[in-house]
Scaffold this motif. Structure first.
Motif, PDB file in Angstrom:
ATOM      1  N   GLY A   1       0.785  -1.228   0.000  1.00  0.00           N
ATOM      2  CA  GLY A   1       0.000   0.000   0.000  1.00  0.00           C
ATOM      3  C   GLY A   1       0.811   1.269   0.000  1.00  0.00           C
ATOM      4  O   GLY A   1       0.256   2.357   0.182  1.00  0.00           O
ATOM      5  N   ILE A   2       2.112   1.172  -0.199  1.00  0.00           N
ATOM      6  CA  ILE A   2       3.011   2.327  -0.216  1.00  0.00           C
ATOM      7  C   ILE A   2       3.717   2.375  -1.564  1.00  0.00           C
ATOM      8  O   ILE A   2       4.252   1.361  -2.009  1.00  0.00           O
ATOM      9  N   PRO A   3       3.746   3.529  -2.240  1.00  0.00           N
ATOM     10  CA  PRO A   3       3.080   4.794  -1.883  1.00  0.00           C
ATOM     11  C   PRO A   3       1.593   4.764  -2.227  1.00  0.00           C
ATOM     12  O   PRO A   3       1.121   3.872  -2.919  1.00  0.00           O
ATOM     13  N   ASP A   4       0.890   5.736  -1.724  1.00  0.00           N
ATOM     14  CA  ASP A   4      -0.534   5.886  -1.987  1.00  0.00           C
ATOM     15  C   ASP A   4      -0.813   7.372  -2.221  1.00  0.00           C
ATOM     16  O   ASP A   4      -0.690   8.157  -1.290  1.00  0.00           O
ATOM     17  N   PRO A   5      -1.154   7.795  -3.434  1.00  0.00           N
ATOM     18  CA  PRO A   5      -1.427   6.984  -4.616  1.00  0.00           C
ATOM     19  C   PRO A   5      -0.190   6.281  -5.147  1.00  0.00           C
ATOM     20  O   PRO A   5       0.939   6.691  -4.864  1.00  0.00           O
ATOM     21  N   PRO A   6      -0.410   5.207  -5.918  1.00  0.00           N
ATOM     22  CA  PRO A   6       0.723   4.402  -6.371  1.00  0.00           C
ATOM     23  C   PRO A   6       1.597   5.124  -7.372  1.00  0.00           C
ATOM     24  O   PRO A   6       1.170   6.039  -8.081  1.00  0.00           O
ATOM     25  N   SER A   7       2.854   4.685  -7.428  1.00  0.00           N
ATOM     26  CA  SER A   7       3.799   5.180  -8.429  1.00  0.00           C
ATOM     27  C   SER A   7       3.401   4.652  -9.801  1.00  0.00           C
ATOM     28  O   SER A   7       3.120   3.459  -9.960  1.00  0.00           O
ATOM     29  N   ILE A   8       3.367   5.537 -10.806  1.00  0.00           N
ATOM     30  CA  ILE A   8       2.892   5.187 -12.147  1.00  0.00           C
ATOM     31  C   ILE A   8       3.983   5.474 -13.169  1.00  0.00           C
ATOM     32  O   ILE A   8       4.634   6.524 -13.129  1.00  0.00           O
TER      33      ILE A   8
END
Length: 373
Positions: free
Chosen positions: A278-285
């Motif tokens: 759940g890290i990072p949140d928001p997810p890395s894209i």
């Protein structure tokens, strides 16, 4: 030291055996599983597609605290309902049911790192424990859909007809947009028929070969909820069907170094590994050279588990029928042997979506039974 019953994997076989029950040491926690589930990665382990070493698998469920070792937090009183977040975001030595013995047993001893890392989550006393097998997979869906929502998709394509796929189809309008068109891509015609018979199915029910011939109004978001040996093919089908305005979440597993010629230079497994627990949140894209937005993830944060618990409490009837089979430990061993020896998921004449395993009866003793060691 006493003993307890567990579903144990030994030399390629699955049976119910007796495991030693140890008292918790400093910072450790002994829990009694009430209900546990069997997930897609568990089935891959049973079929030899993964080499995870835990003799006792199972990472989905709800338990009660039995006893806490010295130094454990005060909230760890006997009788407290808990969920265990199975994926530690920074400690690869804790992966419940994969490299640490899991929940398909009457007692599970959690290491101190589970508590210090915040991986044990107290739940409200009124939690519906019969929905326990859906708690963690719905939390995965929460993280996935929250990552896709900012792209305002008109169409959500879900590839995979297991628990994650069905949960995502049912939660999409809650966690993306009430007007999104939901497409669920199935592995078999029997699975599609099961979806069609349900009361909360997706707008469009496809078989995999139909995906590339179906018009998908953009922007398109895709969620790949596939086993690791099918994920690259699913990604390629979505890339072919959706065109350029596309964001993809790879929830399904991937072999190390997985790649596709449709996304030159992209290490798909590395993209998925960039988001863990759940890290990072928001997810890395990652934005690829041809403009596709791509991310993936393994595991969730406690906030996702709490959002999942709230959603199950808000509308349990929307999800309950996804628990297609329920049994005890002995029945679970029988089902697991059947799944290990067969490529399909038909149990007792019906396709398995989610198995719920009853393990212990709930108890109410909340007296201070803290064990000092």
């Amino acid at each position: 030291m006493t003993g307890h019953r567990a579903v144990v994997r030994t030399d390629g076989d699955v049976s119910v055996g007796v495991r030693p029950t140890a008292a918790p040491g400093p910072g450790e926690l002994s829990i009694a599983t009430l209900y546990a589930g069997l997930c897609g990665t568990d089935i891959q382990m049973l079929r030899g597609l993964r080499d995870d070493p835990a003799a006792v698998i199972g990472h989905e469920g709800i338990a009660q605290v039995v006893a806490a070792g010295a130094g454990a937090p005060d909230w760890c009183a006997p009788g407290t309902l808990v969920a265990v977040n199975p994926t530690h975001p920074t400690d690869p030595a804790f992966l419940l049911g994969h490299n640490v013995d899991g929940l398909l047993q009457e007692r599970t001893l959690l290491p101190a790192s589970a508590l210090t890392g915040g991986m044990v989550l107290p739940l409200p006393a009124g939690t519906d424990i019969s929905l326990a097998p859906l708690l963690e997979p719905l939390a995965v869906v929460r993280y996935a859909l929250a990552g896709l929502r900012p792209f305002a998709p008109r169409t959500l394509v879900i590839v995979g007809d297991g628990t994650i796929g069905h949960l995502a189809a049912r939660a999409a309008r809650r966690w993306i947009d009430e007007d999104v068109t939901v497409v669920l891509v199935h592995h078999t015609a029997d699975s599609r028929a099961l979806s069609r018979a349900g009361s909360h199915h997706a707008d469009l029910l496809l078989l995999a070969p139909e995906l590339t011939t179906t018009r998908l109004p953009g922007p398109v978001a895709a969620l790949l909820a596939t086993p690791r040996n099918a994920t690259v093919a699913a990604l390629e089908a979505v890339l072919t069907a959706a065109g350029g305005d596309l964001v993809v979440d790879v929830v399904g597993g991937l072999p190390p170094g997985a790649r596709t010629p449709l996304l030159p230079g992209v290490d798909l497994a590395a993209v998925r590994a960039a988001n863990c627990g759940g890290i990072p949140d928001p997810p890395s894209i990652t934005t690829t050279a041809n403009g596709v937005r791509l991310f993936g993830h393994r595991g969730v944060a406690n906030d996702h588990l709490l959002a999942s618990a709230a959603e199950l409490a808000r509308d349990p009837g929307r999800y309950r029928d996804l628990i297609t089979h329920e049994t005890d430990l002995d029945g679970a061993a029988r089902v697991m042997r059947s799944l290990a020896g067969s490529p399909d998921r038909v149990i007792d004449g019906r396709r398995l979506v989610k198995l719920a395993v009853r393990i212990n009866n709930r108890f109410d003793d909340r007296s201070d039974n803290r064990e000092e060691t």
